[in-house]
Every structure is written in C-alpha cells, then in structure tokens.
Design a protein around this motif. Structure first.
Motif, PDB file in Angstrom:
ATOM      1  N   THR A  27      68.911  37.538  10.079  1.00  0.00           N
ATOM      2  CA  THR A  27      70.206  38.080  10.495  1.00  0.00           C
ATOM      3  C   THR A  27      70.427  37.823  11.965  1.00  0.00           C
ATOM      4  N   GLU A  28      71.661  37.995  12.397  1.00  0.00           N
ATOM      5  CA  GLU A  28      72.028  37.659  13.768  1.00  0.00           C
ATOM      6  C   GLU A  28      72.287  38.906  14.593  1.00  0.00           C
ATOM      7  N   THR A  29      72.077  38.795  15.877  1.00  0.00           N
ATOM      8  CA  THR A  29      72.360  39.911  16.771  1.00  0.00           C
ATOM      9  C   THR A  29      73.846  39.995  17.036  1.00  0.00           C
ATOM     10  N   GLY A  30      74.276  41.112  17.609  1.00  0.00           N
ATOM     11  CA  GLY A  30      75.691  41.294  17.897  1.00  0.00           C
ATOM     12  C   GLY A  30      76.223  40.307  18.899  1.00  0.00           C
ATOM     13  N   GLU A  31      77.506  40.066  18.840  1.00  0.00           N
ATOM     14  CA  GLU A  31      78.138  39.102  19.726  1.00  0.00           C
ATOM     15  C   GLU A  31      78.254  39.669  21.139  1.00  0.00           C
ATOM     16  N   GLN A  32      78.141  38.770  22.105  1.00  0.00           N
ATOM     17  CA  GLN A  32      78.322  39.124  23.507  1.00  0.00           C
ATOM     18  C   GLN A  32      79.607  38.482  23.999  1.00  0.00           C
ATOM     19  N   PRO A  33      80.395  39.167  24.784  1.00  0.00           N
ATOM     20  CA  PRO A  33      81.641  38.581  25.245  1.00  0.00           C
ATOM     21  C   PRO A  33      81.394  37.441  26.221  1.00  0.00           C
ATOM     22  N   VAL A  34      82.250  36.435  26.141  1.00  0.00           N
ATOM     23  CA  VAL A  34      82.174  35.306  27.057  1.00  0.00           C
ATOM     24  C   VAL A  34      83.093  35.562  28.241  1.00  0.00           C
ATOM     25  N   ASP A  35      82.590  35.308  29.445  1.00  0.00           N
ATOM     26  CA  ASP A  35      83.405  35.470  30.646  1.00  0.00           C
ATOM     27  C   ASP A  35      84.192  34.197  30.916  1.00  0.00           C
ATOM     28  N   TYR A  36      85.266  34.019  30.168  1.00  0.00           N
ATOM     29  CA  TYR A  36      86.111  32.862  30.433  1.00  0.00           C
ATOM     30  C   TYR A  36      86.844  33.066  31.759  1.00  0.00           C
ATOM     31  N   PRO A  37      87.200  31.970  32.434  1.00  0.00           N
ATOM     32  CA  PRO A  37      87.878  32.110  33.727  1.00  0.00           C
ATOM     33  C   PRO A  37      89.221  32.831  33.571  1.00  0.00           C
ATOM     34  N   PRO A  38      89.529  33.772  34.456  1.00  0.00           N
ATOM     35  CA  PRO A  38      90.845  34.426  34.392  1.00  0.00           C
ATOM     36  C   PRO A  38      91.940  33.420  34.722  1.00  0.00           C
ATOM     37  N   TYR A  39      93.138  33.669  34.200  1.00  0.00           N
ATOM     38  CA  TYR A  39      94.263  32.754  34.447  1.00  0.00           C
ATOM     39  C   TYR A  39      95.529  33.601  34.521  1.00  0.00           C
ATOM     40  N   SER A  40      96.160  33.595  35.674  1.00  0.00           N
ATOM     41  CA  SER A  40      97.303  34.459  35.941  1.00  0.00           C
ATOM     42  C   SER A  40      98.585  33.646  36.024  1.00  0.00           C
ATOM     43  N   PRO A  41      99.743  34.309  36.056  1.00  0.00           N
ATOM     44  CA  PRO A  41     100.989  33.576  36.319  1.00  0.00           C
ATOM     45  C   PRO A  41     100.940  32.789  37.623  1.00  0.00           C
ATOM     46  N   GLU A  42     100.221  33.316  38.609  1.00  0.00           N
ATOM     47  CA  GLU A  42     100.085  32.585  39.869  1.00  0.00           C
ATOM     48  C   GLU A  42      99.315  31.283  39.664  1.00  0.00           C
ATOM     49  N   ASP A  43      98.292  31.329  38.785  1.00  0.00           N
ATOM     50  CA  ASP A  43      97.570  30.099  38.472  1.00  0.00           C
ATOM     51  C   ASP A  43      98.495  29.095  37.784  1.00  0.00           C
ATOM     52  N   PHE A  44      99.325  29.588  36.872  1.00  0.00           N
ATOM     53  CA  PHE A  44     100.301  28.717  36.201  1.00  0.00           C
ATOM     54  C   PHE A  44     101.191  28.029  37.228  1.00  0.00           C
ATOM     55  N   LEU A  45     101.732  28.816  38.154  1.00  0.00           N
ATOM     56  CA  LEU A  45     102.658  28.266  39.149  1.00  0.00           C
ATOM     57  C   LEU A  45     101.966  27.311  40.112  1.00  0.00           C
ATOM     58  N   SER A  46     100.650  27.453  40.265  1.00  0.00           N
ATOM     59  CA  SER A  46      99.929  26.528  41.149  1.00  0.00           C
ATOM     60  C   SER A  46      99.672  25.194  40.470  1.00  0.00           C
ATOM     61  N   GLU A  47      99.777  25.145  39.129  1.00  0.00           N
ATOM     62  CA  GLU A  47      99.501  23.909  38.397  1.00  0.00           C
ATOM     63  C   GLU A  47     100.747  23.259  37.811  1.00  0.00           C
ATOM     64  N   VAL A  48     101.716  24.081  37.432  1.00  0.00           N
ATOM     65  CA  VAL A  48     102.925  23.570  36.784  1.00  0.00           C
ATOM     66  C   VAL A  48     104.063  23.605  37.796  1.00  0.00           C
ATOM     67  N   TYR A  49     104.802  22.535  37.891  1.00  0.00           N
ATOM     68  CA  TYR A  49     105.884  22.448  38.864  1.00  0.00           C
ATOM     69  C   TYR A  49     107.107  23.203  38.344  1.00  0.00           C
ATOM     70  N   MET A  50     107.074  24.505  38.585  1.00  0.00           N
ATOM     71  CA  MET A  50     108.124  25.402  38.105  1.00  0.00           C
ATOM     72  C   MET A  50     108.220  26.566  39.083  1.00  0.00           C
ATOM     73  N   ASP A  51     109.435  27.081  39.325  1.00  0.00           N
ATOM     74  CA  ASP A  51     109.550  28.210  40.245  1.00  0.00           C
ATOM     75  C   ASP A  51     109.282  29.518  39.507  1.00  0.00           C
ATOM     76  N   GLU A  52     109.054  30.568  40.282  1.00  0.00           N
ATOM     77  CA  GLU A  52     108.633  31.846  39.711  1.00  0.00           C
ATOM     78  C   GLU A  52     109.690  32.443  38.790  1.00  0.00           C
ATOM     79  N   ALA A  53     110.974  32.327  39.159  1.00  0.00           N
ATOM     80  CA  ALA A  53     112.042  32.901  38.341  1.00  0.00           C
ATOM     81  C   ALA A  53     112.103  32.216  36.985  1.00  0.00           C
TER      82      ALA A  53
END
Length: 729
Positions: free
Chosen positions: A433-459
């Motif tokens: 049998t298998e042990t319980g799952e552990q959460p993965v710490d995926y990188p956080p990604y915010s609207p600010e991250d979106f705006l830093s990568e996609v050429y779009m204004d905040e509005a």
C-alpha cells in the motif's frame, strides 16, 4: 539550517577565491594553463572533459576552468578535481568539504564559449572573458568608480556572447561569492518567493526575462545585500542565501517524491509544463533479464541497470560517449545505441517523483514504484552497479492488453492509452500500500506575474478574468500572433494563484475530433471493444474530486471541430447556471449520470483570420463570452522589450507592421480580425536580432500571410511585401 550554512561558508569560499587569484597569473600564458589542467586530470586518473572541437583545447577562459569541477559530477570526482587543482597551482586554502548551494553547469553546456568552427564563435570571445574575469576581481577587491566602470564595460561586452546567459552570474559568484549574487534558476525561484526578500526585490526578480546588464546587476546585488544586512532573514551573505535556496529546493523535492502524482489521463498536460514546474514521467523497466532480479530489487527498494564494466555514468558527457565506451568494453557487433540511451536516461532523465512500472517481457506487469532520489554509482553492485532508490508501492502479476516493445528502460509518458491501462491496475490493486499524498509546492502565480509576461494592461486583465469568473466559459479570439495560447495558460495560472499543471489541461479541436474523444466511446481492444473515457470527462472528474480549487480546460482551435458532435448532451451542462450535481444528464454510452463541476472553467481559442472555418454553432455561441485579443505593439511591456533589443532594423520592421495593420483594419474584405500580432517578434535576445532572423520572419511568416489575405489582389500584397523587405535593409 544555521549549522549547515556555517559549515558551507567555511569549507569552500577561501579555496574558490584563491584559485581565482592564481588563474589570473595565466591570462597571458593559456598554453601553460591547459598543460597544467591536463596534468591535473591525468594525476587523478580522470579524463579531461571535451572543451573544444579538438582533443586538446587551443584556448580556455578562467570561468570554464572553474566549470571543470562545478558541473554534474559526483561529489567524489568534484573533490578529486579540486584536490588536483590545489596541488598543481599550489593553493594553501583548505579543500572544499561540501558543495551545497554552489551552482553547477549542465554537462552538455559546460564551457563559456562556443567550440572552434561554431558559427556563433566570434574572434576575441575568450579574451573578453579574461577581461571581465580580471575586472571582476579588481572591482570586488577594491571597489571604487574606476574599477566599477571597468567591470561594467567588460561585463556588458560579454553578456550577449554565445553560451553565456545566466552562467555569467554563476561564474562571478564562484570567484568572489561575497560580492556577486548567483542568479541561476534555483536562486531566482527562491528570491522570488514571498517572504524571502522584500516585495520590491521579489517583483524585480520575477520580472527578469534575461540576464540583467552590468549596472542593473550590481544594483540588484546591492539591494539584496542591504536587505540581508537588516537581519530580517536567516541569511546574511550570498553564500548563505544560496545554501538556503538549495536546502529549500531539496525540501520541496522530498515532498514531491513522496507524493503520488498520477493522473487519470496524462495526455496533453505535459504540453503545458513550464521550465520551473516538475511534471511526472512514466517509465517501463525490466528488473534484470526476464525480470529475474525483481524480488531482490523489490526487497532492497532499488532499480538497477547492468553493464557493470562502465563506471559512474555522470562521468560521460553524452550518449555518444557512453556508446563508445560500450563498444570498447563489449565485443559484440551491435551499435549499442539502445543500451547507451537506456543508461543515459537512467542517469539523467529519470527524476525523483517519476513513476516506474516493472515489467517481465512485453505483457506481464510485476509492480509499480516511485523514484526517490538521483542516480548513484555503486562500486559494490557487481554486474548491476547503476542504482536508483525506488519506493515500490505494489507487487503482483498482471497481464496487459496494450503490449509495449520490450526494453530495459523506456519512457512511455506520451503513450496515454498504455499509461492509463497501467495506472488502472493500481486503483484497487492489492500488494504493497501507499503512504498519504504530500502537497507539491508549485510556484505561486499572481495577476502581477501575468502582467509581467503577457502584454496587456491591468484594466484589460481585470475585465478578462472577471468575465471568465462570471460566465465560466470564454473564447479568446484574435488574429495570428496575438498570443492566444500563451495568454490562455497564464490566465488560468493567474486565476488559480499557482502554476499547477494538474489543474490546467489543453486539447486541440480538429475535423476528426469527436464525442468519443471528448467524453467517452468504445475503442478496439484485444478482447473486442472497451469503453474509454475522453479528455473532458477525465478532467471534470479530477475537478469534482478537488472542489475547493479552480480547474481550467483549454481548447485550442475551438471552431475547427464539429461542435454539436463533440459536446453532445453537454451543451446544456456547460452553462454557468447549469453546473453542479443538481444538474445531471445521462451519458450516451455508459448511461452514467454526469455533471460539469462549478469549479471548472473553459477557455477556448479562435483564430479570426481563418476564413476556411464555418461560423460557430449558435447554441454554443450563447454559452461563451467572446474576448478580443489585439496586437500589443503599443503596450508598455512590449515597448520595454523592444527597446531592450536595441535594434534599429527591428524597430523599422515593427513600425511597418503597425502601418500594415492599419491598412488591414480599413480593408472591407479583412478588418481588424486579420491584423498581424506581436508574438512574431517575441522571445528574442539582442544577439538573436540578426539580418537573417528578421528576413526569415518577413519571407516565411509575414509575406505568405499577406498573399493569402490578398489572394485576389496580388499587387497589394506585393506592395506591402516590398515595404516589409525595405524596412530591414
């Protein structure tokens, strides 16, 4: 944590700095330096790595010398090389006892220059590396205006040379670790995490798209040092920071490898993976010939490969090197390509957290396990010295229908039917049998991250996210090159708040795509036909089982499929007010009562310039919001990116395309849905903006599109084609 960091600081910095000082003596006698390096490797009974087109390099830079023992070697061999260097160059500093937190090079990209004869190798490349090396030492040891000016000039002169990139900051960190920050991918990830630096530094690190120029780099180093000197963090120096970054990443990896990350459908999730996101890969593995070693390997929690005449696989720089070694050690007449591939993948491609299926022959499944750590060479392993530790979770004897080719080791991640069949055995299987799952710490990604990568204004972003949140279904429509796919994935991540590839999947519609692919259908099997679940059904079930989180299903080319045929009875269930278990319908084949969960969002994409497509089904059109993505040549982000490339020809070409878009928008037969997007010019570094590159964009991407647009008006397409060509002359 503190003890480990102190130990690290005391056991390597003095050695690295003294080696840098000693290497400077050889700036004008590199032949002597190369002769000494050959002696170092010969004395330690090691092979000098391939450093140029020829067996013995004609020239070398000091950073590449450091790379000889700061790359993917075992710690034992790193210490051997370091000891050899200490002996040959008469270093007094104690040898490094550990290499924790010290950045390393990829074995396949371990020089700071292109090999002789490479088209990107320029005259003076290695001389310029020596210049920045000397200038960096002068500035670090005696910082004032003159040494800073000299360093800035030398650094900027090499920054865009081939094979430099982020390695420049690694090299500077090696030679003076208290002065220069290492900005490799691990450190950038760590510095970008909230709480590890002030928010302004978090944001600046996450916004870096390329290696900063010298003035910006030095300013960033000063900002980080100033923040650490406040005492608000558990690290006060760059080496301590790098050590914490390494220890933190190890902790995350430990969590990842304990977690079972199987997915019901592994089909196209991997296409959405980013460089900083770990994804599970699936492997078939034969534990000895005919599975004869299965019981032994299961009990020891290992998987091993043979070819015992080959020693540590990390000492080979490529698959070809392994193949040549096999040919030398084993006298049979085969090409040895398959064994070389298996050994290379075993050492380099199999990752902690990957799932391994143990096989006997083609159709007998013996068990399943999760890889726990990196490759090791076990000198006492006899015929099977090549070792990975595996947590074997199941043991048994199952027969499979979809028989794969027999292989010692083979990745099957992309063979989704086979992966699904193998995973299905362990839903209710007996055995371990298998042990319980552990959460993965995926990188956080915010609207600010979106705006830093996609050429779009905040509005515009707020409108886009708000419409999708309320409607639950949206179609991003726009001309070629406006970045629909790029924006769709990042929109999903920004709304989810994290770069979790398990919560975002993507399919592409086409004329043959059907209900059976999307929901469920019968497929041929060894025993006749079996019911197979489709991509949308599988993803809905995943979302249903994780109702506290948002999931995003992305459909590329949504208007290319026969939508009534594909969605079937789900036309009603995808409406925002028809979601949830209170609104169930019976599926066509299984007769299962099915619903679309309310935490699932659908993002479609549609190319408005494709005139070969029929209009969308009206019933579907009512259920989706439509959002126009326009060319973003005038956005602040694109303008900043364009200015950073510093290319007058590129600027003229973009200005010509902007004028062309005005003509397209005013053309009654076309309109703004046919305008040319900005993504044709994205993703370039300054060194990429060559005449050949710009000409390729014009001749092979833009001009053919114009000919299609104005197929009935060749004089107009020729007129604009000439204007585009003239803009880059």
């Amino acid at each position: 944590m503190e003890t480990a960091i102190t130990d690290i600081r005391c056991t390597w910095m003095d050695f690295y700095e003294e080696l840098a000082d000693r290497l400077l003596d050889f700036r004008d006698d590199r032949k002597e330096l190369i002769d000494r390096l050959q002696k170092v490797f010969a004395a330690e009974n090691l092979t000098l790595p391939k450093l140029d087109t020829y067996e013995v390099p004609a020239d070398i830079d000091p950073f590449t010398v450091f790379g000889l023992f700061n790359k993917g070697l075992s710690d034992v061999n790193r210490k051997k090389v370091a000891a050899g260097l200490a002996n040959e160059f008469h270093l007094a500093a104690p040898l490094p006892e550990a290499f924790v937190g010290i950045p390393t090079l990829n074995n396949l990209n371990a020089t700071f220059y292109a090999f002789s004869g490479h088209p990107r190798r320029k005259e003076g490349d290695i001389d310029r590396l020596w210049t920045v090396f000397e200038a960096a030492l002068a500035y670090a040891d005696n910082p004032h205006e003159a040494t800073e000016t000299g360093f800035i000039s030398a650094y900027d002169a090499v920054l865009h040379q081939f094979s430099i990139s982020w390695k420049m900051t690694m090299g500077l960190y090696w030679i003076r670790p208290n002065v220069f920050a290492n900005l490799d991918s691990r450190n950038r990830w760590f510095l970008g995490l909230p709480g590890n630096m002030p928010q302004n530094i978090n944001n600046e690190i996450r916004s870096l798209k390329a290696v900063p120029e010298a003035a910006e780099y030095l300013a960033l180093c000063s900002q980080i040092l100033e923040a650490m000197n406040t005492g608000a963090y558990r690290y006060r120096t760059f080496p301590e920071l790098s050590a914490c970054a390494w220890l933190t990443s190890q902790k995350v990896n430990q969590q990842n490898k304990e977690r079972e990350k199987e997915r019901e459908k592994a089909s196209q999730d991997n296409s959405l993976g980013d460089a900083d996101i770990e994804t599970v890969h699936y492997w078939l593995y034969s534990p000895g010939e005919g599975g004869e070693k299965w019981d032994e390997f299961f009990e020891s929690g290992t998987m091993r490969l043979g070819w015992g005449k080959l020693e540590n696989l990390n000492d080979y720089a490529s698959k070809d090197d392994i193949r040549r070694a096999l040919l030398a050690q084993y006298s049979d007449k085969t090409s040895q390509k398959k064994p070389a591939l298996a050994l290379w993948q075993f050492a380099h491609d199999v990752k902690p957290g990957d799932v391994v299926f143990a096989m006997r022959g083609r159709g007998e499944l013996l068990g399943r396990g999760i890889v726990e750590d990196d490759y090791e060479y076990d000198e006492k392993g006899g015929y099977y010295p090549h070792l990975r530790h595996v947590k074997w979770t199941h043991k048994g004897d199952w027969h499979i229908d979809d028989k794969p080719a027999e292989s010692v080791l083979a990745e099957v991640t992309d063979y989704t039917t086979l992966v699904n069949e193998l995973c299905a055995f362990f839903d209710d299987a007996g055995g371990e049998t298998e042990t319980g799952e552990q959460p993965v710490d995926y990188p956080p990604y915010s609207p600010e991250d979106f705006l830093s990568e996609v050429y779009m204004d905040e509005a515009t972003y707020d409108d886009l996210a708000g419409v999708l949140r309320s409607k639950k279904n949206i179609i991003l429509q726009g001309a070629p090159g406006v970045g629909k796919t790029f924006a769709a994935k990042r929109l999903a991540y920004s709304m989810a708040g994290v770069k979790d590839p398990e919560r975002v999947t993507m399919v592409q519609f086409h004329q043959s795509y059907s209900y059976e692919d999307f929901i469920e259908g019968f497929r041929p099997s060894a025993d006749g036909f079996k019911l197979v679940k489709g991509s949308f059904y599988t993803f809905c079930k995943r979302a249903q089982n994780d109702s506290d989180k948002d999931y995003f299903f992305i459909i590329d080319e949504i208007n290319r499929g026969n939508l009534s045929k594909i969605f079937g009875e789900l036309f009603m269930l995808i409406e925002n007010d028809k979601r949830g278990p209170k609104n169930k319908l019976q599926l066509l084949y299984s007769h299962e009562l099915f619903y679309v969960p309310s935490n699932l969002y659908i993002i479609g994409m549609m190319n408005t310039a494709d005139r070969s497509l029929a209009m969308l089904d009206y019933a579907l059109r009512r259920r989706f919001a439509f959002f126009d993505l326009l060319p973003a040549f005038d956005s602040a982000g694109f303008v900043s990116y364009r200015n950073g490339l510093k290319s007058a020809k590129l600027n003229r070409l973009i200005e010509c395309v902007v004028s062309l878009n005005e003509a397209i928008a005013q053309d009654e037969t076309l309109g703004r849905g046919f305008c040319i997007g900005h993504s044709y010019f994205c993703g370039m570094d300054a060194e990429d903006v060559t005449d050949a590159k710009l000409s390729s964009i014009v001749e092979y991407e833009l001009v053919p599109m114009l000919r299609e647009y104005w197929f009935d008006n060749p004089s107009k397409s020729n007129e604009w084609a000439d204007k585009l060509r003239r803009s880059i002359k």
